[in-house]
Design an enzyme around this catalytic site. Structure first.
Site, short mmCIF file in Angstrom:
data_model
loop_
_atom_site.label_atom_id
_atom_site.label_comp_id
_atom_site.label_asym_id
_atom_site.label_seq_id
_atom_site.Cartn_x
_atom_site.Cartn_y
_atom_site.Cartn_z
N HIS A 196 55.75 34.85 -11.95
CA HIS A 196 54.82 34.68 -13.08
C HIS A 196 54.07 35.98 -13.45
CE1 HIS A 196 51.45 34.14 -10.31
NE2 HIS A 196 51.76 32.93 -9.96
N HIS A 249 48.63 21.99 -1.95
CA HIS A 249 48.42 22.78 -3.18
C HIS A 249 49.48 22.37 -4.19
CE1 HIS A 249 47.74 26.09 -5.80
NE2 HIS A 249 48.56 26.97 -5.26
N GLU A 279 50.46 23.97 -7.06
CA GLU A 279 51.14 24.93 -7.92
C GLU A 279 52.65 24.73 -7.81
OE1 GLU A 279 49.77 29.00 -7.68
OE2 GLU A 279 50.85 29.53 -9.53
N ASP A 338 55.31 26.30 -7.33
CA ASP A 338 56.18 26.84 -6.27
C ASP A 338 56.09 26.04 -4.98
OD1 ASP A 338 53.56 27.95 -6.40
OD2 ASP A 338 54.10 29.60 -5.08
N HIS A 393 43.54 29.18 -3.86
CA HIS A 393 43.09 29.85 -5.06
C HIS A 393 43.11 28.94 -6.29
CE1 HIS A 393 47.13 30.81 -7.05
NE2 HIS A 393 47.41 30.08 -5.99
N ASP A 425 48.59 29.07 0.28
CA ASP A 425 48.79 30.46 -0.18
C ASP A 425 48.01 31.49 0.64
OD1 ASP A 425 50.59 30.23 -2.35
OD2 ASP A 425 49.01 29.48 -3.63
N TYR A 439 49.12 41.01 -2.06
CA TYR A 439 48.95 39.58 -2.36
C TYR A 439 47.48 39.26 -2.63
CZ TYR A 439 50.00 34.60 -1.71
OH TYR A 439 50.16 33.25 -1.88
N HIS A 456 53.80 31.32 2.01
CA HIS A 456 54.71 32.41 1.61
C HIS A 456 54.80 33.43 2.74
CE1 HIS A 456 54.89 31.28 -2.63
NE2 HIS A 456 53.58 31.20 -2.66
FE1 FEO Z 1 49.36 29.09 -5.64
FE2 FEO Z 1 52.18 29.94 -3.96
O1 FEO Z 1 51.17 29.05 -5.24
#
Ligand code: FEO
Length: 404
Positions: free
Chosen positions: A24, A78, A80, A82, A145, A164, A196, A229
């Site tokens: 993104h 979370h 999001e 991903d 986040h 994250d 990051y 991640h």
């Molecule tokens: Fe906030 Fe890895 O997504």
């Protein structure tokens, strides 16, 4: 193949995205991973899913350990895309599972899916879930986040599944910090953490400090930090915790990043004597040319240094578009405790340097005024002015750095 035991039947069942280079808008030269975790206990529990394109991989990994139909609990830390966009496939295979999620997470999930078919329990900080021989403790981390974010702590194993937070965008054969250091370097891992943090977590420093303090108050022993991640921290989880506390407290190098763009090389020519002046004051200086450097890499270099000099030509009386884009992006990250100045070449009326200072003021950065403008090409005298400008800026950076 593919699965990795993190500790005592807690398995990594995620996917490695070797190919992603644009996450993104955030450039990921080392790819990334989508980490999720399967806990084998009386009640089989899956914590997080993966990006939709990788559903087949996580399902294959889960099937290598257990029949997904037996999954009793699915924790969504979370929402999001991903991390959550394999949820429909998982729930199709495990229709009797209960989803555990924060209130804000549920509201978001309701917008993406028809959730009426699923059993969903809303949890808040401090709630626990006994899954047999283990207790999961949920810790909400709003705005770390996203508003819905939470972490899941596996009490008996001292494992913090941190979504994250504490992650990095690294695709690697290594799953753990000690394995990565064997094949890469500690600096690579640290730099990935900074990258990051700078691009995703920079606005949330105060919240990070407060959340780490909450965790310390709860007296949680953390032996493994398993983010969503990149690399899992098992050798030295304290290291990434300390890095986060340092960054949240605005720790930076006593150095300068020159971030510039140029139209017909005049602004670029100015960077050389400015850089020499900075070096002669004893400070390291990184020079980053926008358009040749991904925005996220420029953000990281800004974040590492205490001082930033922005070089911008004037185009149609305003900043050069790439510089304006960079500063707008930076403003959204709400940077703190950095000192800035600006310089650039102009042909007709000038205006870009003034605009850059207006942006610095909007961001609340400490500034060194006035900036330096040069008409058309820098002359020999101008180059001397550039050198003095760099030297003077470096002195101000050193003075300012003493505050921290
Ligand atoms: Fe906030 Fe890895 O997504």
């Amino acid at each position: 193949m593919g699965i990795v035991e993190v500790r005592n039947k807690i398995y990594w069942v995620g996917a490695i995205d070797w190919a992603v280079r644009d996450f993104h808008g955030y450039i990921t030269p080392s790819g990334t991973t989508y980490n999720n975790y399967l806990i084998l206990d009386k009640e089989v529990t899956l914590v997080d899913t993966v990006k939709h394109d990788f559903s087949d991989i996580t399902i294959k990994n889960i099937k290598a350990i257990t029949d997904p139909a037996g999954i009793k609990n699915v924790v969504i830390n979370h929402i999001e895309n991903d991390h959550v966009t394999s949820i429909a496939e998982i729930m199709h295979l495990a229709p009797k599972a209960t989803i555990y999620i924060t209130e804000k997470g549920k509201k978001g999930l309701d917008r993406f899916y028809d959730t009426s078919r699923w059993d969903i329990k809303v949890v808040k900080s401090g709630d626990t879930l006994n899954i047999g021989s283990r207790t999961l403790l949920f810790l909400e981390t709003p705005m770390l986040h996203w508003p819905d974010s939470m972490m899941t702590y596996v009490k008996e194993d001292k494992v913090l599944i941190s979504q994250d937070a504490f992650g990095q965008h690294i695709a690697s054969a290594a799953r753990f910090d000690d394995e990565l250091i064997d094949c890469e370097s500690a600096t690579f891992l640290e730099d990935s953490v900074i990258d990051y943090y700078a691009n995703i977590l920079m606005p949330f420093g105060q919240l990070i400090k407060a959340k780490v303090a909450d965790i310390q108050k709860l007296g949680l022993e953390i032996e493994i930090i398993a983010p969503d991640h990149g690399i899992i921290w098992r050798k030295n989880p304290g290291k990434v915790l300390q890095m986060y506390l340092d960054m949240a407290s605005s720790k930076a190098q006593e150095s300068v990043a020159i971030i510039y763009d140029t139209m017909w090389h005049s602004t670029e020519i100015m960077t050389i004597p400015i850089m020499e002046g900075i070096k002669d004051e004893g400070l390291q200086c990184r020079v980053i040319k926008l358009r040749a450097t991904p925005m996220s890499a420029a953000i990281k270099e800004f974040w590492k240094a205490r001082g930033m000099l922005v070089g911008t030509p004037t185009l149609n009386n305003i900043m050069y578009p790439s510089v304006a884009e960079f500063l707008t992006h930076l403003r959204g990250l709400r940077p703190k405790n950095r000192i800035a100045g600006a310089f650039g070449s102009y042909g007709w009326g000038g205006g870009a340097v003034k605009e850059a200072y207006e942006e610095f003021k909007r961001m609340g950065l400490e500034i060194v005024e006035p900036g330096l403008q040069v008409l058309y090409r820098p002359s020999k005298e101008d180059e001397t002015k550039c050198y003095d400008f760099g030297r003077d800026f470096a002195k101000k950076v050193k003075e300012y750095h003493k505050k921290f």
